[in-house]
Design an enzyme around this catalytic site. Structure first.
Site, mmCIF file in Angstrom:
data_model
loop_
_atom_site.group_PDB
_atom_site.id
_atom_site.type_symbol
_atom_site.label_atom_id
_atom_site.label_comp_id
_atom_site.label_asym_id
_atom_site.label_seq_id
_atom_site.Cartn_x
_atom_site.Cartn_y
_atom_site.Cartn_z
ATOM 1 N N GLY A 122 0.793 -1.218 0.000
ATOM 2 C CA GLY A 122 0.000 0.000 0.000
ATOM 3 C C GLY A 122 0.825 1.267 0.000
ATOM 4 C CG HIS A 176 5.475 4.941 -4.756
ATOM 5 N ND1 HIS A 176 5.961 4.210 -5.812
ATOM 6 C CD2 HIS A 176 6.001 4.370 -3.643
ATOM 7 C CE1 HIS A 176 6.765 3.272 -5.372
ATOM 8 N NE2 HIS A 176 6.802 3.326 -4.042
ATOM 9 C CG HIS A 220 3.317 0.700 -5.378
ATOM 10 N ND1 HIS A 220 3.478 1.744 -4.497
ATOM 11 C CD2 HIS A 220 3.911 -0.373 -4.797
ATOM 12 C CE1 HIS A 220 4.143 1.333 -3.441
ATOM 13 N NE2 HIS A 220 4.430 0.059 -3.584
ATOM 14 C CD GLN A 260 7.434 -7.525 3.716
ATOM 15 O OE1 GLN A 260 6.601 -8.281 3.219
ATOM 16 N NE2 GLN A 260 8.084 -6.646 2.977
ATOM 17 N N GLY A 284 9.029 -4.581 -8.607
ATOM 18 C CA GLY A 284 9.904 -3.490 -9.056
ATOM 19 C C GLY A 284 11.375 -3.835 -8.866
ATOM 20 C CE LYS A 300 13.681 2.244 -3.465
ATOM 21 N NZ LYS A 300 12.814 1.520 -2.545
ATOM 22 C CD GLN A 358 10.201 -7.583 -2.496
ATOM 23 O OE1 GLN A 358 10.058 -7.495 -1.292
ATOM 24 N NE2 GLN A 358 9.495 -6.841 -3.332
ATOM 25 C CB VAL A 375 9.130 4.707 -11.134
ATOM 26 C CG1 VAL A 375 8.530 6.057 -11.502
ATOM 27 C CG2 VAL A 375 8.550 3.612 -12.018
ATOM 28 N NE ARG A 401 10.535 1.312 5.402
ATOM 29 C CZ ARG A 401 10.479 0.053 4.953
ATOM 30 N NH1 ARG A 401 10.918 -0.238 3.747
ATOM 31 N NH2 ARG A 401 9.982 -0.900 5.701
HETATM 32 O O1 PAF Z 1 7.692 -5.061 -2.087
HETATM 33 C C1 PAF Z 1 6.789 -5.058 -1.217
HETATM 34 O O2 PAF Z 1 6.024 -4.094 -1.077
HETATM 35 C C2 PAF Z 1 6.621 -6.264 -0.314
HETATM 36 O O3 PAF Z 1 7.853 -6.778 0.064
HETATM 37 C C3 PAF Z 1 5.722 -7.353 -0.912
HETATM 38 C C4 PAF Z 1 6.342 -7.974 -2.169
HETATM 39 C C5 PAF Z 1 4.363 -6.777 -1.257
HETATM 40 C C6 PAF Z 1 5.524 -8.476 0.104
HETATM 41 O O4 PAF Z 1 4.916 -8.025 1.258
#
Ligand code: PAF
Length: 283
Positions: free
Chosen positions: A30, A33, A36, A60, A147, A149, A153, A176, A187
């Site tokens: 959520g 920006h 996303h 996480q 992404g 960025k 991940q 982006v 953040r």
């Molecule tokens: O990149 C993120 O916002 C999070 O790590 C994700 C992939 C939605 C998992 O909670």
């Protein structure tokens, strides 16, 4: 349409699947920006139906991290996601995703999860791979969008999909940036105006290193020092790491042999920002 339960989402998606619709999935936490929204737009171009999950995933975050204060605005997110082409917004509660008593984890082992952000956030990737796996099992998308960025991940999730033979296409989309070069992040909203100004050094230092690389500098120690020295010109910056690794395996390298990644994590006040650049073959 906002859906809060797994049951309702599964019912809705089963109908779409019966109609042979392809499902694109954009998992998010959520506070959407432009980064996303670019993923949602791409998912919309490439699929018949787009599901966006909005779930601030507790597993996480480390014990002293910003789970409680992580920015949230579901009303604004719903409007933005719909405008960008989302058909379904999945916004479950924590107990919907992790029912009381749930005790299963998905772990990608090795350097890929223990270096970079894994070094200072030891349980982070386990939380990410577990929740993304849960979400994949619920949504069963044809394509899922992430992404670049969050380069580590993206690498970890790509490996998870390969290792576990998850039947979907994982699409990684470019970073982006604001017009002045700051990589978009939920953040960024924590930054004071002075911190935000100084944070531009992240992208600037990466571009400087990329220039040096293009001119022939391939020694990773020299390039790392160049970036650290550049970032340290900003008094509010505290470096967590500046690292150069092979990509996507994230193995240590002394000389750059592409593909490689330069990744940085730097704190400005309480806010930890990450950024990266992929080094393309310049020869
Ligand atoms: O990149 C993120 O916002 C999070 O790590 C994700 C992939 C939605 C998992 O909670």
């Amino acid at each position: 349409m906002v859906i809060k339960t797994i049951e309702k989402l599964r019912e809705t998606l089963a109908t779409a699947r019966r109609e042979n619709k392809t499902i694109g999935f954009v998992p998010t936490m959520g506070f959407l920006h432009e980064g996303h929204l670019s993923l949602i737009r791409k998912a919309n171009e490439e699929n018949d139906l787009v599901v966006v999950s909005i779930f601030v995933n507790p597993t996480q975050f480390g014990p002293n991290e910003d789970f409680e204060t992580y920015p949230r605005n579901i009303e604004q997110d719903t409007t933005l996601a719909n405008e960008a082409g989302a058909d379904i917004i999945f916004n479950p509660s924590a107990t919907e995703i992790y029912p009381i008593g749930s005790s299963s984890w998905v772990n990608v082992e090795g350097d890929i999860t223990s270096v970079l952000c894994g070094a200072s956030r030891p349980t982070h990737f386990q939380g990410v791979t577990t929740v993304v796996n849960i979400l994949f099992n619920i949504v069963k998308p044809h394509r899922a969008y992430f992404g670049q960025k969050d380069a580590q991940q993206a690498a970890v999730l790509t490996k998870m999909v390969q290792d576990l033979h998850i039947d979907l296409e994982l699409v990684v989309c470019s970073i982006v940036r604001e017009a002045d070069g700051l990589a978009l992040s939920s953040r960024n909203t924590y930054l004071s105006s002075e911190e935000r100004k100084q944070a531009l050094i992240l992208n600037q230092s990466l571009l400087k290193a990329n220039e040096a690389y293009k001119k022939g500098e391939t020694d990773t120690k020299t390039l790392t020092k160049l970036i650290k020295d550049t970032i340290n010109t900003m008094p509010l910056a505290t470096i967590d790491y500046v690292s150069i690794y092979s990509y996507p395996a994230l193995q240590e390298i002394e000389k750059i042999e592409t593909p490689a990644i330069i990744a940085v994590a730097v704190k400005f006040g309480k806010t930890r920002l990450i950024d990266n650049i992929l080094l393309e073959n310049s020869k």
